[in-house]
Design a protein around this motif. Structure first.
Motif, PDB file in Angstrom:
ATOM      1  N   VAL A  40      12.293 -15.755 -12.032  1.00 48.16           N
ATOM      2  CA  VAL A  40      11.125 -15.060 -12.015  1.00 48.16           C
ATOM      3  C   VAL A  40      11.162 -14.303 -10.675  1.00 48.16           C
ATOM      4  O   VAL A  40      11.466 -14.652  -9.675  1.00 48.16           O
ATOM      5  N   GLY A  41      10.743 -13.106 -10.936  1.00 46.96           N
ATOM      6  CA  GLY A  41      10.703 -12.067 -10.013  1.00 46.96           C
ATOM      7  C   GLY A  41       9.911 -10.837 -10.655  1.00 46.96           C
ATOM      8  O   GLY A  41       9.198 -10.804 -11.353  1.00 46.96           O
ATOM      9  N   CYS A  42      10.038  -9.928  -9.773  1.00 48.07           N
ATOM     10  CA  CYS A  42       9.324  -8.411 -10.049  1.00 48.07           C
ATOM     11  C   CYS A  42      10.219  -7.974 -11.612  1.00 48.07           C
ATOM     12  O   CYS A  42      11.274  -7.827 -11.644  1.00 48.07           O
ATOM     13  N   ASN A  43       9.151  -7.509 -12.482  1.00 52.33           N
ATOM     14  CA  ASN A  43       9.622  -6.865 -13.567  1.00 52.33           C
ATOM     15  C   ASN A  43      10.514  -5.697 -13.339  1.00 52.33           C
ATOM     16  O   ASN A  43      10.504  -5.060 -12.211  1.00 52.33           O
ATOM     17  N   ASP A  44      11.499  -5.362 -14.379  1.00 48.07           N
ATOM     18  CA  ASP A  44      12.336  -4.194 -14.121  1.00 48.07           C
ATOM     19  C   ASP A  44      11.395  -2.927 -14.099  1.00 48.07           C
ATOM     20  O   ASP A  44      11.833  -2.334 -15.344  1.00 48.07           O
ATOM     21  N   THR A  45      10.993  -2.537 -13.374  1.00 50.36           N
ATOM     22  CA  THR A  45       9.909  -1.303 -13.402  1.00 50.36           C
ATOM     23  C   THR A  45       9.505  -0.916 -12.129  1.00 50.36           C
ATOM     24  O   THR A  45       9.704  -1.649 -11.199  1.00 50.36           O
ATOM     25  N   PHE A  46       9.368   0.393 -11.989  1.00 50.73           N
ATOM     26  CA  PHE A  46       8.724   1.005 -10.857  1.00 50.73           C
ATOM     27  C   PHE A  46       7.449   0.325 -10.758  1.00 50.73           C
ATOM     28  O   PHE A  46       6.583   0.250 -11.623  1.00 50.73           O
ATOM     29  N   THR A  47       6.825  -0.033  -9.544  1.00 53.51           N
ATOM     30  CA  THR A  47       5.606  -0.668  -9.353  1.00 53.51           C
ATOM     31  C   THR A  47       4.450   0.600  -8.857  1.00 53.51           C
ATOM     32  O   THR A  47       4.623   1.570  -9.326  1.00 53.51           O
ATOM     33  N   GLU A  48       3.527   0.171  -7.975  1.00 60.16           N
ATOM     34  CA  GLU A  48       2.351   0.892  -7.653  1.00 60.16           C
ATOM     35  C   GLU A  48       2.175   0.541  -6.162  1.00 60.16           C
ATOM     36  O   GLU A  48       2.334  -0.449  -5.810  1.00 60.16           O
ATOM     37  N   SER A  49       0.979   1.306  -5.801  1.00 56.92           N
ATOM     38  CA  SER A  49       0.342   1.110  -4.639  1.00 56.92           C
ATOM     39  C   SER A  49      -0.600  -0.052  -4.747  1.00 56.92           C
ATOM     40  O   SER A  49      -1.376  -0.102  -5.817  1.00 56.92           O
ATOM     41  N   GLY A  50      -0.732  -1.049  -3.739  1.00 57.03           N
ATOM     42  CA  GLY A  50      -1.989  -1.969  -3.960  1.00 57.03           C
ATOM     43  C   GLY A  50      -1.699  -3.371  -2.686  1.00 57.03           C
ATOM     44  O   GLY A  50      -0.756  -3.052  -2.038  1.00 57.03           O
ATOM     45  N   LYS A  51      -2.611  -4.121  -2.792  1.00 55.14           N
ATOM     46  CA  LYS A  51      -2.325  -5.200  -1.761  1.00 55.14           C
ATOM     47  C   LYS A  51      -0.918  -6.052  -2.410  1.00 55.14           C
ATOM     48  O   LYS A  51      -0.926  -6.272  -3.506  1.00 55.14           O
ATOM     49  N   HIS A  53       8.255   2.792  -1.400  1.00 58.77           N
ATOM     50  CA  HIS A  53       8.691   2.191  -0.312  1.00 58.77           C
ATOM     51  C   HIS A  53       8.979   0.673  -0.332  1.00 58.77           C
ATOM     52  O   HIS A  53       9.296  -0.093   0.513  1.00 58.77           O
ATOM     53  N   GLN A  54       8.771   0.372  -1.631  1.00 54.23           N
ATOM     54  CA  GLN A  54       8.879  -1.025  -2.040  1.00 54.23           C
ATOM     55  C   GLN A  54      10.502  -1.487  -2.382  1.00 54.23           C
ATOM     56  O   GLN A  54      10.937  -0.927  -3.540  1.00 54.23           O
ATOM     57  N   ALA A  55      10.858  -2.536  -1.766  1.00 55.86           N
ATOM     58  CA  ALA A  55      12.346  -2.614  -1.704  1.00 55.86           C
ATOM     59  C   ALA A  55      12.670  -3.798  -2.841  1.00 55.86           C
ATOM     60  O   ALA A  55      13.153  -4.654  -2.369  1.00 55.86           O
ATOM     61  N   THR A  56      12.595  -3.463  -4.040  1.00 52.37           N
ATOM     62  CA  THR A  56      12.885  -4.566  -4.843  1.00 52.37           C
ATOM     63  C   THR A  56      14.095  -4.551  -5.588  1.00 52.37           C
ATOM     64  O   THR A  56      14.378  -5.317  -6.600  1.00 52.37           O
ATOM     65  N   GLN A  57      15.076  -3.773  -4.968  1.00 52.48           N
ATOM     66  CA  GLN A  57      16.378  -3.956  -5.280  1.00 52.48           C
ATOM     67  C   GLN A  57      17.387  -4.101  -3.991  1.00 52.48           C
ATOM     68  O   GLN A  57      18.620  -4.065  -4.069  1.00 52.48           O
ATOM     69  N   ASP A  58      16.930  -4.512  -2.980  1.00 54.30           N
ATOM     70  CA  ASP A  58      17.693  -4.598  -1.656  1.00 54.30           C
ATOM     71  C   ASP A  58      18.594  -5.491  -1.786  1.00 54.30           C
ATOM     72  O   ASP A  58      19.848  -5.390  -1.358  1.00 54.30           O
ATOM     73  N   MET A  59      18.140  -6.779  -2.093  1.00 54.19           N
ATOM     74  CA  MET A  59      19.311  -7.962  -2.246  1.00 54.19           C
ATOM     75  C   MET A  59      20.536  -7.514  -3.147  1.00 54.19           C
ATOM     76  O   MET A  59      21.542  -7.873  -2.805  1.00 54.19           O
ATOM     77  N   ALA A  60      20.194  -6.853  -4.192  1.00 57.20           N
ATOM     78  CA  ALA A  60      21.242  -6.657  -5.186  1.00 57.20           C
ATOM     79  C   ALA A  60      22.136  -5.723  -4.372  1.00 57.20           C
ATOM     80  O   ALA A  60      23.403  -5.749  -4.612  1.00 57.20           O
ATOM     81  N   PRO A  72       0.898  -1.232  -0.077  1.00 58.88           N
ATOM     82  CA  PRO A  72       0.042  -0.035   0.022  1.00 58.88           C
ATOM     83  C   PRO A  72       0.860   1.303   0.022  1.00 58.88           C
ATOM     84  O   PRO A  72       0.409   2.368  -0.364  1.00 58.88           O
ATOM     85  N   ASP A  73       2.147   1.314   0.330  1.00 59.85           N
ATOM     86  CA  ASP A  73       3.043   2.399   0.535  1.00 59.85           C
ATOM     87  C   ASP A  73       3.462   2.810  -0.824  1.00 59.85           C
ATOM     88  O   ASP A  73       4.108   3.683  -1.140  1.00 59.85           O
ATOM     89  N   GLY A  74       3.308   2.036  -1.898  1.00 59.41           N
ATOM     90  CA  GLY A  74       3.800   2.237  -3.353  1.00 59.41           C
ATOM     91  C   GLY A  74       5.203   2.082  -3.438  1.00 59.41           C
ATOM     92  O   GLY A  74       6.270   1.922  -2.676  1.00 59.41           O
ATOM     93  N   ALA A  75       5.670   2.604  -4.676  1.00 61.52           N
ATOM     94  CA  ALA A  75       6.832   2.045  -5.287  1.00 61.52           C
ATOM     95  C   ALA A  75       8.091   2.895  -4.404  1.00 61.52           C
ATOM     96  O   ALA A  75       9.290   2.516  -4.176  1.00 61.52           O
TER      97      ALA A  75
END
Length: 315
Positions: A280-291, A121-128, A116-119
């Motif tokens: 398989v993982g999150c696409n190379d893009t900024f995401t959005e708010s949502g569940k 706050h979404q840490a889709t690069q933290d492991m990298a 819900p906090d959106g892109a």
């Protein structure tokens, strides 16, 4: 078919478990940046207020303080959302690693878990970000008892540790921390045959279960394997399966760039007899708010995506 019988949010046990550890070792200092309620680290203050340092919204200075504590012989544990515990303080973490500080970082809300906090706050690069730093250990525990065991493991081993903890509910498979008995080797969760080896990070366990059930519905045999440590990586186990299955798939609550799949590609690239790898993982893009569950489905962290990738190899 694998069934989910009980789930819980692993981040909810962080504070209570740290409290139990402080009871045995008063050198543990927990550092927070105004998110202790969300990460549960604030639970420490109820019993040991002097061991809980609330430093406000000052991530960089907090990590610097944690490094100083480590160099003075204390056992600092910095707890924050993954987006702030990596990107916001990356320079300070790099300096801590350069100094070989005995510092532990516990990161909650990894990947798309902060839905819900959106892109922002979404840490889709933290492991990298974390795995590329020398002297850094990156561990990926599973359910609440695995998380307890992993935190204890990190504190019992000298060095810099990044512990990635799911915000979202995760199926519980261990009855106690002792049963989890965390270590850095890959853990086989279930096996039906040698068509596919599906390796996953702890925060994508629900999607991994859905994926193997979908494989089973399509008469595809599998090995379901939890990658407990991204760095160091259990390369022996990876190569063992790479030589006996038709396809290897990595599933991660993270970008397809730089994380679990990339680490596997680095290992397998030097082996001609290895099975094809699908990431398989999150696409190379900024995401959005949502569940978060809906975002994972939309952006690629899904059972459907696993099956599609497997179908590219197994016709």
């Amino acid at each position: 078919m694998m069934n989910i019988e009980k789930t819980s949010a692993p981040r909810a046990i962080i504070g209570k478990h740290l409290t139990s550890l402080i009871e045995k070792n008063n050198k543990i200092i927990v550092i927070d940046n105004d998110l202790g309620t969300s990460t549960s680290s604030a639970d420490v203050s109820k019993t040991y207020p002097n061991n809980f340092w609330e430093l406000g919204i000052g991530e960089q200075s907090s990590l610097s303080a944690a490094t100083g504590l480590a160099l003075e012989g204390m056992l600092p544990v910095y707890v924050n959302f993954a987006i702030f515990a990596t990107g916001t303080i990356w320079t300070q973490i790099r300096q801590a690693a350069y100094a070989k500080a005995n510092l532990k970082i516990i990161a909650t809300h990894p990947g798309l878990d902060a839905g819900p906090d959106g892109a922002s706050h979404q840490a889709t690069q933290d492991m990298a970000l974390m795995r590329c730093i020398p002297n850094m250990n990156v561990i990926l525990p599973l359910d609440e008892n695995d998380v307890k065991s992993a935190i204890s493991y990190a504190l019992n081993n000298k060095g810099l540790y990044y512990v990635r903890v799911s915000r979202e509910p995760v199926p519980i498979i261990y009855n106690s921390p002792e049963e989890a008995n965390f270590d850095i080797t890959n853990k086989v969760i279930n096996s039906t045959g040698d068509d596919v080896a599906l390796f996953f990070d702890g925060s994508s366990f629900e999607q991994a279960i859905a994926a193997v059930n979908l494989l089973e519905e399509n008469n595809i045999k599998y090995h379901l394997i939890h990658v407990r440590s991204l760095k160091p990586l259990d390369t022996t186990n990876i190569l063992e399966y790479a030589k006996k299955v038709k396809c290897i798939v990595t599933l991660e609550n993270h970008s397809v760039i730089g994380g679990l799949g990339s680490a596997f590609a680095e290992v397998l690239s030097g082996h001609k007899d290895a099975a094809p790898l699908k990431i398989v993982g999150c696409n190379d893009t900024f995401t959005e708010s949502g569940k978060s569950t809906e975002l994972k489905l939309k952006y690629g962290v899904s059972a459907k995506n696993v099956l599609e990738k497997v179908r590219e190899v197994i016709k």
